[in-house]
Design a protein around this motif. Structure first.
Motif, mmCIF file in Angstrom:
data_model
loop_
_atom_site.group_PDB
_atom_site.id
_atom_site.type_symbol
_atom_site.label_atom_id
_atom_site.label_comp_id
_atom_site.label_asym_id
_atom_site.label_seq_id
_atom_site.Cartn_x
_atom_site.Cartn_y
_atom_site.Cartn_z
ATOM 1 N N ASN A 90 3.492 13.848 6.417
ATOM 2 C CA ASN A 90 4.132 12.968 6.968
ATOM 3 C C ASN A 90 4.543 11.677 6.147
ATOM 4 O O ASN A 90 3.938 11.576 5.245
ATOM 5 C CB ASN A 90 4.132 12.691 8.513
ATOM 6 N N THR A 91 5.432 10.941 6.672
ATOM 7 C CA THR A 91 5.777 9.699 5.941
ATOM 8 C C THR A 91 4.487 8.697 5.704
ATOM 9 O O THR A 91 4.294 8.109 4.610
ATOM 10 C CB THR A 91 6.802 8.733 6.619
ATOM 11 N N ASP A 92 3.509 8.506 6.783
ATOM 12 C CA ASP A 92 2.614 7.751 6.600
ATOM 13 C C ASP A 92 1.392 8.220 5.664
ATOM 14 O O ASP A 92 1.073 7.494 4.945
ATOM 15 C CB ASP A 92 1.877 7.475 8.055
ATOM 16 N N HIS A 93 1.225 9.619 5.661
ATOM 17 C CA HIS A 93 0.417 9.936 4.843
ATOM 18 C C HIS A 93 0.804 10.109 3.298
ATOM 19 O O HIS A 93 0.135 9.761 2.543
ATOM 20 C CB HIS A 93 0.282 11.502 5.007
ATOM 21 N N ARG A 94 2.120 9.996 3.081
ATOM 22 C CA ARG A 94 2.709 9.818 1.716
ATOM 23 C C ARG A 94 2.596 8.501 1.136
ATOM 24 O O ARG A 94 2.128 8.230 0.096
ATOM 25 C CB ARG A 94 4.260 10.258 1.760
ATOM 26 N N PHE A 95 2.816 7.411 2.300
ATOM 27 C CA PHE A 95 2.597 6.154 1.849
ATOM 28 C C PHE A 95 1.132 5.876 1.619
ATOM 29 O O PHE A 95 0.949 5.129 0.624
ATOM 30 C CB PHE A 95 3.191 5.126 2.960
ATOM 31 N N ILE A 96 0.339 6.054 2.245
ATOM 32 C CA ILE A 96 -0.985 5.984 2.149
ATOM 33 C C ILE A 96 -1.590 6.567 0.635
ATOM 34 O O ILE A 96 -2.292 5.734 0.134
ATOM 35 C CB ILE A 96 -1.857 6.693 3.477
ATOM 36 N N TRP A 126 -2.882 3.834 -2.349
ATOM 37 C CA TRP A 126 -4.230 3.853 -2.949
ATOM 38 C C TRP A 126 -4.136 4.873 -4.246
ATOM 39 O O TRP A 126 -5.492 5.069 -4.780
ATOM 40 C CB TRP A 126 -5.232 4.554 -2.028
ATOM 41 N N ASP A 127 -3.220 4.912 -4.955
ATOM 42 C CA ASP A 127 -3.073 5.891 -6.236
ATOM 43 C C ASP A 127 -3.669 5.303 -7.172
ATOM 44 O O ASP A 127 -4.900 6.007 -7.671
ATOM 45 C CB ASP A 127 -1.566 6.000 -6.577
ATOM 46 N N CYS A 128 -3.450 3.869 -7.503
ATOM 47 C CA CYS A 128 -4.422 3.344 -8.269
ATOM 48 C C CYS A 128 -4.695 3.940 -9.673
ATOM 49 O O CYS A 128 -5.832 3.886 -10.183
ATOM 50 C CB CYS A 128 -5.638 2.778 -7.635
ATOM 51 N N ASN A 129 -3.681 4.708 -10.368
ATOM 52 C CA ASN A 129 -3.846 5.439 -11.379
ATOM 53 C C ASN A 129 -3.444 4.808 -12.701
ATOM 54 O O ASN A 129 -2.217 4.701 -12.931
ATOM 55 C CB ASN A 129 -3.294 6.791 -10.994
ATOM 56 N N ILE A 143 -9.589 9.175 2.461
ATOM 57 C CA ILE A 143 -8.681 10.330 2.792
ATOM 58 C C ILE A 143 -7.422 10.419 1.946
ATOM 59 O O ILE A 143 -6.755 11.403 1.772
ATOM 60 C CB ILE A 143 -8.496 10.088 4.298
ATOM 61 N N SER A 144 -6.985 9.142 1.505
ATOM 62 C CA SER A 144 -5.700 9.280 0.732
ATOM 63 C C SER A 144 -5.860 10.316 -0.368
ATOM 64 O O SER A 144 -4.905 10.911 -1.020
ATOM 65 C CB SER A 144 -5.263 7.924 -0.136
ATOM 66 N N ARG A 145 -7.052 10.710 -1.126
ATOM 67 C CA ARG A 145 -7.012 11.513 -2.099
ATOM 68 C C ARG A 145 -6.678 12.855 -1.718
ATOM 69 O O ARG A 145 -6.237 13.983 -2.267
ATOM 70 C CB ARG A 145 -8.452 11.499 -2.778
ATOM 71 N N LEU A 146 -6.970 13.202 -0.487
ATOM 72 C CA LEU A 146 -6.690 14.437 -0.029
ATOM 73 C C LEU A 146 -5.080 14.521 0.219
ATOM 74 O O LEU A 146 -4.363 15.477 0.065
ATOM 75 C CB LEU A 146 -7.552 14.744 1.494
ATOM 76 N N TYR A 147 -4.570 13.479 0.934
ATOM 77 C CA TYR A 147 -3.242 13.460 0.867
ATOM 78 C C TYR A 147 -2.388 13.647 -0.457
ATOM 79 O O TYR A 147 -1.297 14.242 -0.465
ATOM 80 C CB TYR A 147 -2.706 12.095 1.645
#
Length: 435
Positions: A236-242, A246-249, A396-400
């Motif tokens: 969903n939109t929230d998961h995509r944003f999260i 936290w990408d930090c790549n 959990i952002s890494r699962l998303y």
């Protein structure tokens, strides 16, 4: 007479009120180091190392003037007290702040870029009324300290990494190998050989073994991969944003036809260093305490990366992107670009949990804050009710994002918590109580 005394004390109060706060230059100095690392595309483990050394001298300056702040000699392995007998009397707060930039200038690949920040810092001090002789004495002390720190850094085996054999991906099923779009070589495969600051060894907090690889659709491993696959299709939109937040790549690459465009981003450790700066400012910590919290955060990050990287290249596990395209859906793509190193454990989970435990001990378990770190990358601010909540979301952002299996996240959190509690025990032993 009473009127005279009233005017006198009022004048003194105004002078005291207007006295510059040395902490106001601390966060900008650390951020200046961050910006150089973004420019240099410094990888996550190396970034944590650079932060640690940049703040080590500052902590030593503070500890010499505040008995409540432990010297790095009580926390950092093999660090010896520097001899500053050649330096005349100096303002330790000015010296500590300048030392951050001076150490960064000496140790970072593009450290010369910090010379402009040093010049601006001196201009600000002069504008605040600091006498030139006071500034000069502080700079002299900072330069002596920075050289001492650099000599210490040269003994951590970092310079030996380039002499090691080039890493080749392990052949066979279930093992990691480079992923698109850049097919970048493995990052820091020998990082476990770097000296930790506080841990006894790289394997001191080795996690449980990962779920065994299998292509069988009824296996636990297949189920882990299928969860990543399904989550990626139903975000969903929230998961995509999260996930994006936290990408930090630092290795992010966008493709356009045959052209690849790299985008520079902050490292995961850099994100937590900025959160720490935000928190120390919000908590109105003294300069001395702020320096210590920042230095301890950096050293915690450094040790957490060593622990995590030790496991990554021991288990050498295949990334979801590779497995899912081979076994489930060859057209599937993760939301985030897969980082160039093995999957288990999740680095975000390890380092975020470790640092959040340390910050929670020092600043409290209900420390609400607004994170502004990603604003420079055109993302909005994000508010959290605690450091642990932020760490949970980072994990959990890494699962998303489609780049980690759930067990790598959960075991990474366990690994990080163990490291964080170990660091807390160290600082307790050194006499540091929560602020």
């Amino acid at each position: 007479m009473k009127r005279f005394l009233l005017i006198f004390f009022s004048t003194i109060s105004m002078v005291w009120a207007e006295k510059p706060n040395p902490a106001q230059h601390l966060q900008p100095s650390v951020f200046a180091v961050t910006m150089v690392m973004i420019h240099d595309v410094v990888n996550p483990p190396a970034a944590a190392r650079f932060y640690s050394y940049c703040l080590l001298g500052a902590q030593e300056f503070v500890s010499r003037n505040d008995s409540k702040i432990p010297s790095p000699t009580r926390l950092a392995r093999d660090f010896k007290k520097p001899d500053l007998s050649s330096v005349q009397s100096y303002d330790y707060a000015l010296a500590a702040t300048y030392c951050i930039l001076e150490t960064g200038r000496l140790i970072l690949p593009s450290g010369y870029m910090l010379e402009e920040d040093q010049k601006k810092l001196v201009e600000k001090w002069l504008a605040e009324g600091q006498p030139q002789p006071t500034i000069d004495a502080a700079i002299d002390a900072a330069q002596v300290m920075a050289k001492h720190v650099l000599a210490y850094a040269l003994t951590d085996r970092y310079n030996q990494l380039s002499t090691r054999l080039r890493y080749r991906p392990v052949k066979g099923e279930g093992y990691w190998y480079p992923t698109p779009p850049g097919y970048i070589e493995a990052i820091e495969p020998h990082w476990k050989t770097i000296r930790p600051f506080m841990m006894d060894s790289c394997s001191q907090f080795a996690p449980k073994r990962p779920v065994t690889f299998s292509r069988d659709s009824s296996s636990n491993f297949y189920k882990l991969a299928y969860e990543v696959y399904q989550k990626g299709k139903t975000l969903n939109t929230d998961h995509r944003f999260i996930a994006s937040y936290w990408d930090c790549n630092p290795f992010a690459i966008n493709t356009s036809g045959h052209m690849m465009i790299g985008f520079k981003k902050i490292s995961p450790g850099g994100h937590w260093m900025n959160i720490t700066s935000i928190a120390t400012t919000q908590a109105k910590l003294s300069f001395n305490r702020s320096v210590f919290v920042l230095a301890l955060t950096a050293m915690t990050l450094h040790d957490a990366f060593i622990s995590c990287w030790d496991e990554k290249y021991r288990s050498n596990r295949i990334r979801p992107e590779t497995y899912i395209q081979q076994q489930i859906d060859k057209t599937w793509q993760p939301l985030l670009q897969t980082p160039p190193f093995p999957e288990y454990t999740s680095g975000h989970s390890v380092i975020s949990t470790a640092v959040s435990e340390v910050l929670t001990y020092l600043l409290g378990d209900r420390f609400a804050f607004t994170d502004t770190t990603e604003v420079i990358f055109d993302l909005p601010t994000r508010s959290f009710q605690s450091f642990r909540q932020a760490a949970e979301e980072a994990a959990i952002s890494r699962l998303y994002g489609g780049i980690h299996y759930r067990d790598a996240i959960e075991q990474g959190q366990e690994q990080g918590k163990a490291i964080g509690l170990f660091v807390i025990a160290k600082v307790k032993k050194a006499g540091v109580k929560s602020f």
